[in-house]
Design a protein around this motif. Structure first.
Motif, PDB file in Angstrom:
ATOM      1  N   LYS A  16       4.241   0.018   5.734  1.00  0.00           N
ATOM      2  CA  LYS A  16       3.729   0.698   4.543  1.00  0.00           C
ATOM      3  C   LYS A  16       2.202   0.632   4.497  1.00  0.00           C
ATOM      4  N   SER A  17       1.668  -0.543   4.786  1.00  0.00           N
ATOM      5  CA  SER A  17       0.217  -0.711   4.787  1.00  0.00           C
ATOM      6  C   SER A  17      -0.451   0.222   5.800  1.00  0.00           C
ATOM      7  N   GLU A  18       0.139   0.339   6.984  1.00  0.00           N
ATOM      8  CA  GLU A  18      -0.405   1.236   8.015  1.00  0.00           C
ATOM      9  C   GLU A  18      -0.376   2.691   7.541  1.00  0.00           C
ATOM     10  N   LEU A  19       0.728   3.082   6.933  1.00  0.00           N
ATOM     11  CA  LEU A  19       0.866   4.472   6.477  1.00  0.00           C
ATOM     12  C   LEU A  19      -0.113   4.789   5.354  1.00  0.00           C
ATOM     13  N   LEU A  20      -0.404   3.803   4.522  1.00  0.00           N
ATOM     14  CA  LEU A  20      -1.345   4.021   3.413  1.00  0.00           C
ATOM     15  C   LEU A  20      -2.794   4.007   3.878  1.00  0.00           C
ATOM     16  N   GLN A  21      -2.995   3.650   5.150  1.00  0.00           N
ATOM     17  CA  GLN A  21      -4.337   3.686   5.748  1.00  0.00           C
ATOM     18  C   GLN A  21      -4.396   4.711   6.880  1.00  0.00           C
ATOM     19  N   ASP A  22      -3.437   5.618   6.925  1.00  0.00           N
ATOM     20  CA  ASP A  22      -3.350   6.589   8.027  1.00  0.00           C
ATOM     21  C   ASP A  22      -4.651   7.382   8.140  1.00  0.00           C
ATOM     22  N   ASP A  30      -5.602   7.818  -6.298  1.00  0.00           N
ATOM     23  CA  ASP A  30      -4.390   8.357  -6.933  1.00  0.00           C
ATOM     24  C   ASP A  30      -3.300   8.664  -5.905  1.00  0.00           C
ATOM     25  N   SER A  31      -3.687   9.308  -4.798  1.00  0.00           N
ATOM     26  CA  SER A  31      -2.677   9.691  -3.806  1.00  0.00           C
ATOM     27  C   SER A  31      -2.106   8.464  -3.108  1.00  0.00           C
ATOM     28  N   ARG A  32      -2.946   7.461  -2.859  1.00  0.00           N
ATOM     29  CA  ARG A  32      -2.444   6.241  -2.220  1.00  0.00           C
ATOM     30  C   ARG A  32      -1.482   5.504  -3.144  1.00  0.00           C
ATOM     31  N   GLN A  33      -1.821   5.435  -4.432  1.00  0.00           N
ATOM     32  CA  GLN A  33      -0.942   4.778  -5.405  1.00  0.00           C
ATOM     33  C   GLN A  33       0.376   5.543  -5.540  1.00  0.00           C
ATOM     34  N   TRP A  34       0.300   6.878  -5.499  1.00  0.00           N
ATOM     35  CA  TRP A  34       1.516   7.689  -5.605  1.00  0.00           C
ATOM     36  C   TRP A  34       2.463   7.405  -4.429  1.00  0.00           C
ATOM     37  N   VAL A  35       1.901   7.451  -3.217  1.00  0.00           N
ATOM     38  CA  VAL A  35       2.735   7.248  -2.033  1.00  0.00           C
ATOM     39  C   VAL A  35       3.305   5.832  -2.014  1.00  0.00           C
ATOM     40  N   GLU A  36       2.504   4.846  -2.371  1.00  0.00           N
ATOM     41  CA  GLU A  36       3.003   3.468  -2.379  1.00  0.00           C
ATOM     42  C   GLU A  36       4.146   3.320  -3.384  1.00  0.00           C
ATOM     43  N   MET A  38       6.085   5.694  -4.517  1.00  0.00           N
ATOM     44  CA  MET A  38       7.212   6.490  -4.033  1.00  0.00           C
ATOM     45  C   MET A  38       7.978   5.743  -2.942  1.00  0.00           C
ATOM     46  N   LEU A  39       7.254   5.110  -2.029  1.00  0.00           N
ATOM     47  CA  LEU A  39       7.905   4.351  -0.954  1.00  0.00           C
ATOM     48  C   LEU A  39       8.687   3.172  -1.515  1.00  0.00           C
ATOM     49  N   ASP A  40       8.044   2.385  -2.364  1.00  0.00           N
ATOM     50  CA  ASP A  40       8.707   1.201  -2.908  1.00  0.00           C
ATOM     51  C   ASP A  40       9.936   1.567  -3.747  1.00  0.00           C
ATOM     52  N   TYR A  41       9.912   2.726  -4.376  1.00  0.00           N
ATOM     53  CA  TYR A  41      11.029   3.154  -5.216  1.00  0.00           C
ATOM     54  C   TYR A  41      12.204   3.646  -4.377  1.00  0.00           C
ATOM     55  N   ASN A  42      11.906   4.262  -3.235  1.00  0.00           N
ATOM     56  CA  ASN A  42      12.949   4.972  -2.491  1.00  0.00           C
ATOM     57  C   ASN A  42      13.385   4.351  -1.169  1.00  0.00           C
ATOM     58  N   VAL A  43      12.526   3.595  -0.506  1.00  0.00           N
ATOM     59  CA  VAL A  43      12.866   3.153   0.853  1.00  0.00           C
ATOM     60  C   VAL A  43      13.620   1.820   0.903  1.00  0.00           C
ATOM     61  N   VAL A 123       9.447  15.424   2.172  1.00  0.00           N
ATOM     62  CA  VAL A 123       8.795  15.865   3.411  1.00  0.00           C
ATOM     63  C   VAL A 123       7.866  14.766   3.943  1.00  0.00           C
ATOM     64  N   ILE A 124       7.161  14.100   3.044  1.00  0.00           N
ATOM     65  CA  ILE A 124       6.284  12.997   3.459  1.00  0.00           C
ATOM     66  C   ILE A 124       7.105  11.869   4.082  1.00  0.00           C
TER      67      ILE A 124
END
Length: 202
Positions: A16-22, A30-36, A38-43, A123-124
């Motif tokens: 997750k850390s790697e993906l948030l630093q892609d 905002d976009s980094r917080q959204w993706v983090e 989203m990942l924690d909620y779904n994966v 998609v992400i």
């Protein structure tokens, strides 16, 4: 087993850390917080059986020999790719089925301010799989085989989802379309390939 699960969860945090630093995308806060979120909620919210099965399968191939740290990391990363694939399928499946809950909590698309943004989040999630494979397996001789395997299983699963959706069209109660053979095909393509074949495929 508890130690293995703990190591597996640690690999999630690293991926997750790697993906948030892609470096291919210039994140805003905002976009980094959204993706983090989203990942924690779904994966990682499920039982993780599919992901942990990858490690178990590899251990069997090694005849029970102790896995190296590198082997634990790589098999865990592959296992997480399957969990990412599962999350991708579930996020979109919940939208298609107009579901309300998933794993005892509201479906991701039902959350305030998410809605149909969840389609893009799906998609992400799918694209994260290829990012993980690229980051950790690109130098391996089986890298292309891994990409091909995930693409093949995704196609089979999406095709199974299509059969399910067109057999049980919303608002129609035509049970003549639903047979044991049709049920077998739905289970085989929609669930079995990515749940049972993919974790053990080599």
């Amino acid at each position: 087993m508890a130690d293995l699960r703990s190591a597996f969860l640690n690999v999630y945090s690293q991926l997750k850390s790697e993906l948030l630093q892609d470096p291919s995308f210039e994140f805003t806060d905002d976009s980094r917080q959204w993706v983090e979120r989203m990942l924690d909620y779904n994966v990682p919210g499920g039982k993780l059986n599919r992901g942990l099965s990858v490690i178990d399968s590899y251990r069997l191939l090694k005849d029970g020999k102790e896995l190296t740290q590198d082997e634990i990391f790589l098999t865990s990363a592959l296992g997480w790719c399957i969990e990412w694939l599962q999350a991708y399928f579930l996020v979109l499946d919940d939208i298609m089925d107009s579901s309300h809950t998933r794993r005892g909590q509201p479906c991701w698309f039902r959350l305030p301010k998410v809605g149909m943004i969840a389609v893009n989040d799906g998609v992400i999630l799918r694209n994260h799989i290829t990012r993980i494979l690229k980051n950790h397996f690109r130098g391996k001789p089986y890298y292309v085989d891994l990409l091909d395997l995930f693409n093949e299983v995704e196609f089979q699963t999406a095709s199974g989802q299509m059969i399910d959706l067109i057999t049980t069209l919303e608002g129609e109660k035509d049970l003549s379309k639903y047979s044991l053979q049709q049920h077998r095909r739905i289970v085989q393509y929609k669930t079995a390939y990515y749940s049972f074949y993919l974790p053990a495929a080599r």
